[in-house]
Design a protein around this motif. Structure first.
Motif: not given
Length: 110
Positions: A26, A62, A64, A72-74, A90, A93, A96, A98, A100
């Motif tokens: 993250v 969010i 993806e 993942v772009h938050i 969240i 995510y 995950s 991913s 993030t």
């Protein structure tokens, strides 16, 4: 702190370091409004072989992207209620595999 002179330079820089971003991690992006956070993510995604449109998730919260790795772009700018973020998943995510990336991470830091 990263300082670039143009959106193209930001994109090229992000693209050049995209292999440093690892699945399962993250990352937080800090910067003033319109400082190039989403432009940076566009370059990062180009480096991860994503060639489609990239938009800021300011209103959707969010986005993806299915690139070489799932990204993942938050964007926390408009929502500071941590319970809402938990309801949106969240924590899933974060757990995950991913990559993030969070814009305005200080908003949800607590």
């Amino acid at each position: 702190m990263i300082i670039t002179n143009s959106p193209e330079e930001t994109i090229n820089y992000a693209k050049s370091i995209s292999n440093s971003f690892k699945p399962g991690n993250v990352y937080g992006l800090r910067g003033e409004l319109a400082s190039g956070k989403t432009t940076f993510i566009k370059g990062l995604l180009l480096g991860l072989d994503y060639g489609n449109m990239v938009n800021s998730p300011t209103f959707t919260l969010i986005n993806e992207y299915n690139a070489t790795h799932n990204v993942v772009h938050i964007d926390c700018y408009r929502e500071n209620n941590i319970n809402r973020w938990i309801d949106l998943g969240i924590l899933e995510y974060f757990a995950s595999n991913s990559i993030t990336i969070i814009e305005w991470p200080d908003i949800i830091a607590p």
